[in-house]
Structures are given as C-alpha cells and as structure tokens.
Write a protein that holds these residues in place. Sequence first.
Motif, PDB file in Angstrom:
ATOM      1  N   SER A   1     -14.836 -14.128  -2.232  1.00 15.73           N
ATOM      2  CA  SER A   1     -14.888 -12.584  -2.414  1.00 15.73           C
ATOM      3  C   SER A   1     -14.815 -11.941  -1.071  1.00 15.73           C
ATOM      4  N   ALA A   2     -14.371 -10.634  -1.209  1.00 12.93           N
ATOM      5  CA  ALA A   2     -14.557  -9.693  -0.127  1.00 12.93           C
ATOM      6  C   ALA A   2     -15.148  -8.439  -0.673  1.00 12.93           C
ATOM      7  N   SER A   3     -16.095  -8.685  -1.841  1.00 11.99           N
ATOM      8  CA  SER A   3     -16.920  -7.833  -2.381  1.00 11.99           C
ATOM      9  C   SER A   3     -16.052  -6.756  -2.816  1.00 11.99           C
ATOM     10  N   HIS A   4     -16.251  -5.445  -2.537  1.00 10.53           N
ATOM     11  CA  HIS A   4     -15.791  -4.210  -2.923  1.00 10.53           C
ATOM     12  C   HIS A   4     -14.351  -3.946  -2.091  1.00 10.53           C
ATOM     13  N   ASN A   5     -13.937  -4.687  -1.138  1.00  8.06           N
ATOM     14  CA  ASN A   5     -13.026  -4.558  -0.169  1.00  8.06           C
ATOM     15  C   ASN A   5     -11.582  -4.537  -0.914  1.00  8.06           C
ATOM     16  N   PRO A   6     -10.528  -3.891  -0.882  1.00  8.46           N
ATOM     17  CA  PRO A   6      -9.428  -3.979  -1.531  1.00  8.46           C
ATOM     18  C   PRO A   6      -8.830  -5.425  -1.599  1.00  8.46           C
ATOM     19  N   GLY A   7      -8.106  -5.997  -2.507  1.00  8.74           N
ATOM     20  CA  GLY A   7      -7.381  -7.104  -2.646  1.00  8.74           C
ATOM     21  C   GLY A   7      -6.082  -7.169  -2.611  1.00  8.74           C
ATOM     22  N   GLY A   8      -5.095  -8.181  -2.190  1.00  5.57           N
ATOM     23  CA  GLY A   8      -3.786  -8.301  -2.373  1.00  5.57           C
ATOM     24  C   GLY A   8      -3.233  -8.670  -1.100  1.00  5.57           C
ATOM     25  N   PRO A   9      -2.094  -9.165  -0.980  1.00  6.09           N
ATOM     26  CA  PRO A   9      -1.349  -9.624   0.113  1.00  6.09           C
ATOM     27  C   PRO A   9      -1.579  -8.854   1.355  1.00  6.09           C
ATOM     28  N   ASP A  10      -1.843  -7.711   1.405  1.00  8.20           N
ATOM     29  CA  ASP A  10      -2.261  -6.937   2.636  1.00  8.20           C
ATOM     30  C   ASP A  10      -3.625  -6.370   2.993  1.00  8.20           C
ATOM     31  N   TYR A  11      -4.381  -6.937   2.147  1.00  8.31           N
ATOM     32  CA  TYR A  11      -5.919  -6.586   2.175  1.00  8.31           C
ATOM     33  C   TYR A  11      -6.785  -7.549   2.466  1.00  8.31           C
ATOM     34  N   ASP A  12      -7.944  -7.477   1.887  1.00 12.64           N
ATOM     35  CA  ASP A  12      -8.985  -8.430   2.572  1.00 12.64           C
ATOM     36  C   ASP A  12      -9.198  -9.825   1.633  1.00 12.64           C
ATOM     37  N   TRP A  13      -9.915 -10.584   2.325  1.00 13.38           N
ATOM     38  CA  TRP A  13     -10.525 -11.889   1.688  1.00 13.38           C
ATOM     39  C   TRP A  13     -11.749 -12.397   2.342  1.00 13.38           C
ATOM     40  N   GLY A  14     -12.501 -13.159   1.497  1.00 14.29           N
ATOM     41  CA  GLY A  14     -13.765 -13.234   2.170  1.00 14.29           C
ATOM     42  C   GLY A  14     -14.396 -14.526   1.573  1.00 14.29           C
ATOM     43  N   ILE A  15     -15.433 -15.153   1.919  1.00 11.63           N
ATOM     44  CA  ILE A  15     -16.031 -16.404   1.533  1.00 11.63           C
ATOM     45  C   ILE A  15     -17.406 -16.187   1.930  1.00 11.63           C
ATOM     46  N   LYS A  16     -18.156 -16.612   1.102  1.00  8.97           N
ATOM     47  CA  LYS A  16     -19.667 -16.695   1.324  1.00  8.97           C
ATOM     48  C   LYS A  16     -20.228 -17.948   0.844  1.00  8.97           C
ATOM     49  N   PHE A  17     -21.342 -18.357   1.468  1.00 13.25           N
ATOM     50  CA  PHE A  17     -21.957 -19.605   0.927  1.00 13.25           C
ATOM     51  C   PHE A  17     -23.522 -19.401   0.660  1.00 13.25           C
ATOM     52  N   ASN A  18     -23.882 -19.922  -0.489  1.00 12.85           N
ATOM     53  CA  ASN A  18     -25.322 -19.472  -0.966  1.00 12.85           C
ATOM     54  C   ASN A  18     -26.050 -20.908  -1.249  1.00 12.85           C
ATOM     55  N   TYR A  19     -27.202 -20.921  -0.880  1.00  9.58           N
ATOM     56  CA  TYR A  19     -28.155 -22.128  -0.640  1.00  9.58           C
ATOM     57  C   TYR A  19     -28.775 -22.386  -2.007  1.00  9.58           C
ATOM     58  N   SER A  20     -29.549 -23.484  -2.062  1.00  9.04           N
ATOM     59  CA  SER A  20     -30.035 -23.979  -3.293  1.00  9.04           C
ATOM     60  C   SER A  20     -30.795 -23.099  -4.343  1.00  9.04           C
ATOM     61  N   SER A  21     -31.387 -21.967  -3.557  1.00  6.05           N
ATOM     62  CA  SER A  21     -32.169 -21.237  -4.515  1.00  6.05           C
ATOM     63  C   SER A  21     -31.207 -19.938  -4.959  1.00  6.05           C
ATOM     64  N   GLY A  22     -29.737 -20.293  -4.679  1.00  8.73           N
ATOM     65  CA  GLY A  22     -29.036 -19.160  -5.106  1.00  8.73           C
ATOM     66  C   GLY A  22     -28.838 -18.219  -4.238  1.00  8.73           C
ATOM     67  N   GLN A  23     -29.436 -18.027  -2.879  1.00  8.91           N
ATOM     68  CA  GLN A  23     -29.574 -16.928  -1.853  1.00  8.91           C
ATOM     69  C   GLN A  23     -28.530 -17.144  -1.055  1.00  8.91           C
ATOM     70  N   PRO A  24     -27.978 -16.070  -0.382  1.00  6.52           N
ATOM     71  CA  PRO A  24     -26.973 -16.184   0.613  1.00  6.52           C
ATOM     72  C   PRO A  24     -27.701 -16.864   1.723  1.00  6.52           C
TER      73      PRO A  24
ATOM     74  N   GLY B   1     -16.058  -5.431  -6.923  1.00  9.22           N
ATOM     75  CA  GLY B   1     -15.246  -6.499  -6.879  1.00  9.22           C
ATOM     76  C   GLY B   1     -15.813  -7.802  -7.520  1.00  9.22           C
ATOM     77  N   ASP B   2     -17.041  -8.371  -6.780  1.00  8.21           N
ATOM     78  CA  ASP B   2     -17.517  -9.517  -7.215  1.00  8.21           C
ATOM     79  C   ASP B   2     -18.592  -9.319  -8.325  1.00  8.21           C
ATOM     80  N   GLY B   3     -19.013  -8.086  -8.640  1.00  6.91           N
ATOM     81  CA  GLY B   3     -19.972  -8.051  -9.451  1.00  6.91           C
ATOM     82  C   GLY B   3     -21.279  -7.887  -9.203  1.00  6.91           C
ATOM     83  N   ASP B   4     -21.732  -7.551  -7.686  1.00  4.89           N
ATOM     84  CA  ASP B   4     -23.082  -7.686  -7.450  1.00  4.89           C
ATOM     85  C   ASP B   4     -23.566  -5.999  -7.258  1.00  4.89           C
ATOM     86  N   ARG B   5     -22.521  -4.962  -7.333  1.00  6.05           N
ATOM     87  CA  ARG B   5     -23.035  -3.757  -7.095  1.00  6.05           C
ATOM     88  C   ARG B   5     -22.805  -2.844  -8.440  1.00  6.05           C
ATOM     89  N   ASN B   6     -23.487  -1.969  -8.525  1.00  8.95           N
ATOM     90  CA  ASN B   6     -23.375  -1.001  -9.703  1.00  8.95           C
ATOM     91  C   ASN B   6     -23.626   0.520  -9.420  1.00  8.95           C
TER      92      ASN B   6
END
Length: 579
Positions: free
Chosen positions: A135-158, A303-308
Amino acid sequence: PRRRSWAVRASSSSATVANPEGIKIMTVPTKPVEGQKTGTSGLRKKVKVFMKENYLANWIQALFNSLPPEDFKNGLLALGGDGRYFNLEASQIIIKIAAGNGVGKILVGREGIMSTPAVSAVIRKRKANGGFIMSASHNPGGPDYDWGIKFNYSSGQPAPEYITDKIYGNTLSISEIKMADIPDVDLSRLGVTQYGSFSVEVIDPVSDYLELMESVFDFELIKSLVSRSDFRFAFDAMHAVTGAYAKPIFVDKLGADPGSIANGVPLEDFGHGHPDPNLTYAKDLVDVMYGENAPDFGAASDGDGDRNMILGRRFFITPSDSVAIIAANAQAAIPYFQSGPKGLARSMPTSGALDRVADKLNLPFFEVPTGWKFFGNLMDAGKLSVCGEESFGTGSDHIREKDGIWAVLAWLSIISYRNKDKKIGEKLISVEDVAKEHWATYGRNFFSRYDYEECESEGANQMIGYLRELVSKSKAGEKYGNYVLQFADDFTYTDPVDGSIASKQGIRFVFTDGSRIIFRLSGTGSAGATVRIYVEQFEPDVSRHDMDAQMALKPLIELALSVSKLKEFTGREKPTVIT
Ligand code: G6P
Ligand code: ZN
C-alpha cells in the motif's frame, strides 16, 4: 481484468538448484538500485519505479537478508494490501521470494486484499512472524501513481528503524535474489496450496479482524443506534480497502442501511480518487454531511484502512479532538477499556487536547514523534491504550497500527452509549453535542495544519535549516508579535522503554499561553518535499468555542508564515491542503 502476467526477470545465467523439500529455488543475479530507503511508513515510489526489473524483488530480498533467520525460516508471514494497481503481481513476487528464502507459510488475503489494521490483527492472532502490506496508504493508485510496501513485525507493529536501516544497507550491496520456482498462486480462492514444505493459505481478509472488533466493542449497543430509524449513518470507503470491510461490519453485523456505504468496492485506481479521508479529498462525503438533509454521522477511511475522518451533521471532528474525546469516554462506552485506559499518547504535532484528558483522568501520558511505530513499545510495555495523531490516525493497543474502522466503531459506541435510553422521536445526542460538551469540560484546543505539497526539496530544506538556526539562537521571553516565547526546539524523543533516541523530529515554537507553531517535512511523500505547518491555540472560554478554527488561528498562522519565510524559501503563496 485484474489479472496480468508478471515475472521477475530470471536471466539465462540464473542457477536453479533442487531444494531437498521439493521446491526448486532459483538464484537470480541482480544489481543494487538507488533510493530504496524507507520513509515514515515503508518504501513508497511511483508504481512505474516498482515495476522496473527487480526493483521490488531487490527490496524484498534485502529484507530477508536483514532479518535474523529465526524470524522467518519455516516461519509464518502474512500478506495483504489495499487493492491498488500492481498488488496482484507484487503478491506473486513476494510469495516466490519468501518461499525461496525458506519461509514456511504465507497467509494472504483474498485477491491480495487486507487492510493495514487487519494485517496487524492477523499477525497477532495467528502468531505470525510478521507481514507485508502492499500500500501507499492514502496516495493515489493506478499506472501513473504510487505504490508502496511496508513490513510489520511479530507483534503487528511497523518494523523498527534499525531493521529498515539494515534493509536499506542491504539494498546497496545486493547481488542475488532467491526465488522459488512455483506457479502463480490463485489468489481468488480461499484455501491452502502446498508446494513441497512451503504453503500459501488464501484467507478471508475480514473474519479475524471482525472477530477482534466484536471482542473490543459492544456490537449490540452499537446496533441499537445504527439500526434506529431516526439515526442516519454514512460511510465512504473511497473505493479503497475498507470497501471490503464496510458491508460485512456496518450493514451485515450492525444493521446499517446498505445505501449508507458509498464507494464500497475497492478499485485498483480508487476510482481516480485520492483516498485520504480529510476535508479536501473526501469531498463527496463532506458535501453529503454539509448538504440538505445531512445524515447524523459520517465517516471515511483511507487507501489501506488505517486512517479515519469523523463528521457529525455539518460538523467536523478534528483528529486531535477525536482521540481526546474517545479517550475521555472509552471506559464508559467500550468494553475493552472497562478498567480504564492504561495510558494515553499523541504525536508531537497533535494538539494538546489529549493532554488535558490524561491530566483529568490522572493517566500516564506520552508525546512521541510523528509515526505510528513510536507507540508500539509503549503498548508492548503495557503503558499505553489509546493514542492518536493529527494526521487522521486513531487507535489503541488492540493491534499495533492505527485503525480507521476501530475509530468509527469507537465513535459509534460513544454516540450509542449516550443515546441508549432514547425513545424513537426523542432528540438524540449528536456528534456535535458530544464535542461541545467535551470543550466545555476541558477547554478547546483550536488546531489546524497547512500542507505545501511537492515543493522543490532544495528550498524546503533551506527553510528547515533556517528555522533550526533560529531555534538555536532563540531565548525564552522573546516577543513574537503578541506571543511570548516559552521555548523553541527541534523535537527529540527518548523512548522510555528501550532508551532509543529520535532527533530532528520537528521544529516547535511554544509560547507562554500554550500556543504552538510547528514545522516539519513530511516523511511520506513520493516526490519533492511536503512542508507541514501546524498551529494550535488553547481556548478555555466557552463563549469563544463556536469560533471557526481558521478565524481563531489566523494570527498564529500569519506568525508561522512570517517566522519561517515560507514564501521566500518555497515560492508558495497558498497551501495545497488545509486540515
Ligand atoms: C502515516 C503514518 C503516520 C503519520 C502520517 C503523516 O500515516 O503512519 O504515523 O502521522 O503518515 O506522516 P508525515 O511524515 O507525512 O507527516
Ligand atoms: Zn493509511
């Protein structure tokens, strides 16, 4: 069609060796690529960059090169994403490299979909070693826009900074990628597929998360409000990941009208939208909530459901107030907090509304740098339950990410609790009533943020340099217009749990009346530099609480612009977004 074929370029020189457990592992030669350093939350670039030969594969392999083997060998990893363009191809790459590096099993959301909070929940519930979020979170998606990757650890945190720094280091020296020679996994069907000793399980992205929400909240209480004929609810999923969660949770479980969910189908380009729930980008919802015959309660997620974003009828809840109001009401309205929150925390630029709640409830309180990862240690140490950021992030220690749907359910719990004895036809206590009562009790912290997006990096950096110099020369008692300086600094945080230090986290000018102006460069942009200015002023006088925030803050905003010489350094006349 969402399915496109994709492969990491396995050049003719790649070696294939038979793995004793039955799957073949290929060794694909590669070369380092520049610029793979992760920001506030993961690696974010234009999707075209990620689609270049081995760009993603290099980063994923660098990650496995950085983790201690016991953290993934024969281990369990989760994989999810917000449904954006390139996620399906990326899923296959990640799965093959994970298998190539000896991971035992991957749990992947159907169609590669799983929200950031749900990935955190799945990691915790299934005791996984960690997980990837595409996810690139709230950044726009599509062929001309953003992509992203995050890795979270074993207690579920970034992943902590020492890991992401290590990954970056390894991207600079990488020479080969280990990939399993297995077919693409069918991500559309639930169930387990075995490849030798490696397996992939496609899971329903909602069920573990929903189970957790049902254990945190009183769903019967919320249902008693949401299903009322005199209460109208509106949720805008912005064609992003919460589209997959909204119907099962709000409609099927809580009895909301199916028509209350807008843009409820996740799309690869978010329907050309910018899936960021704020007054600028969630314009559809804002128009509904400020229009004729507006619903009683409105909410949106990113985008990825963490903001509100939470809205009442013609009423905006600023995120800094949202976390304070949730904290103040949590014990009464939310079963998870029935013995009271353990502690409260906010990021430095977030307004001091929460500080006042902590003070009154006599709870431990923490101020951390911008970035959700800073809350994790406090939660793991049992010092923190409810926290939030001005950037539309709110959450608790039920997982280790901010959680958009959780925030909506928290607000619905508060409104339900306050109205639980109301008969049909009786006037309900509204979102606005709850906020105004809160201000009357605690005072109001007027708050606003000005963003100047995609500035030239040079000018923005010079401005920050100039401000740092100003800070180093500043003295308490100096006059700034009508304000008297209490102190100015560049925020440094020492983690009370592990003693780690994060410096240069934002320049603040704090005045004797509690007003603040703060300057930071965003860590989440994908091009140029985004300057953020945060202004805040405390108002104890109830008769002034109805003022418009922009009006109340005008003198401070002008002061911030003149102190920083923003116009001179960036050439910008106006902000791109005001929240
Ligand atoms: C993401 C992070 C938040 C952070 C926000 C803004 O959503 O998860 O923790 O507050 O970005 O960060 P930025 O560096 O762009 O101000
Ligand atoms: Zn997000």
